[in-house]
Design a protein around this motif. Sequence first.
Motif, short mmCIF file in Angstrom:
data_model
loop_
_atom_site.label_atom_id
_atom_site.label_comp_id
_atom_site.label_asym_id
_atom_site.label_seq_id
_atom_site.Cartn_x
_atom_site.Cartn_y
_atom_site.Cartn_z
N LEU A 38 0.83 -1.21 0.00
CA LEU A 38 0.00 0.00 0.00
C LEU A 38 0.87 1.26 0.00
O LEU A 38 0.57 2.25 -0.69
N ASN A 84 -6.58 0.67 -4.69
CA ASN A 84 -6.58 1.04 -3.27
C ASN A 84 -7.71 0.37 -2.51
O ASN A 84 -7.56 -0.09 -1.37
N LYS A 87 -6.80 -3.26 -1.97
CA LYS A 87 -5.82 -3.43 -0.91
C LYS A 87 -6.46 -3.29 0.47
O LYS A 87 -6.14 -4.01 1.41
N GLU A 88 -7.38 -2.35 0.62
CA GLU A 88 -8.07 -2.18 1.90
C GLU A 88 -8.90 -3.42 2.22
O GLU A 88 -8.96 -3.86 3.38
N ASN A 89 -9.55 -3.99 1.22
CA ASN A 89 -10.33 -5.23 1.43
C ASN A 89 -9.43 -6.37 1.87
O ASN A 89 -9.79 -7.16 2.76
N ALA A 91 -6.58 -6.13 3.48
CA ALA A 91 -6.15 -5.88 4.86
C ALA A 91 -7.26 -6.26 5.85
O ALA A 91 -6.99 -6.87 6.89
N ALA A 92 -8.52 -5.94 5.53
CA ALA A 92 -9.64 -6.30 6.41
C ALA A 92 -9.79 -7.81 6.51
O ALA A 92 -10.06 -8.36 7.59
#
Length: 293
Positions: A38, A84, A87-89, A91-92
């Motif tokens: 990220l 982006n 990437k957030e998904n 990480a969750a």
Amino acid sequence: MDYRKRSYELLISNKQLLYQNQEKENREAELLSALNQLAIQKNEKELRAAELVIANEELAFQNQEKEKRAAELYTANQELIYQNIEKENRAAELIIANEELTFQNNEKEKRAAELVIANIELAYQNLEKEKRAAELVIANLELAYQNTEKANRAAELYIANEELIYQNREREKRAAELIIANAELTYQNQEKENRAAELIVTNKELEDAEAYLKEYIAGLEEMMFMTSHKVRQPVANILGIANVLQHLINSKAELLTSIGYIKESAENLDTFTKELTLYIMNLGEKWKNNKTA
């Protein structure tokens, strides 16, 4: 033999816990890698922004390619936004997976503690069984002694009857002694019957306790078998799908399909957890009912 078997099962549970801890550390490493990616993409985004500034300056001098470059920049921005979000998904999802591994480790520790308690209870019950057996041996020795006493008393009665034939003067006195002796024999016979009844009840209690112990141990073995097979299968599915998500997903449709598989494995794991909880509750109720009976 049961103690060695329980020790072997505890060693297997510990190895599984070590493996899950290793998996947790791998997940944390993957999370750190994702965060680094990220950061790299953020830098790339800033570089792209600088390129946009340069492109705008070039557009001032290249009016003929203005529309084409504007479309390319818009497309690049959309791709960056999508990446982006992805990437957030990711990480969750890694955070959720770590929480599930922590919960599973806690469950493993609880199961190991329950096995230790069960082994202690089994050792205590075996000790009680040995005590009961020793009491039975003592009771049998007492019965044998009383039978010997009964035979001796019968011989004494015979001698007393012979003496009564020759000793008429002491007939009344000896008759009273015979009545007392007969009363004592009757009492001893009654005691013998009572001891025999107590032995029968004790043997029945020992048989019931041994039968319940076998059933309880079988229940624990079945619970361990279910845990080692049914829990491991959904976890392996989730890990495999997570690996696919990390390396092989190329489209949103594939992502949705993989998420569906993860949800299905998680539901299977949740269903088995409920079944295992109900099974343990039923086993505990049977234990309470047996102790009450």
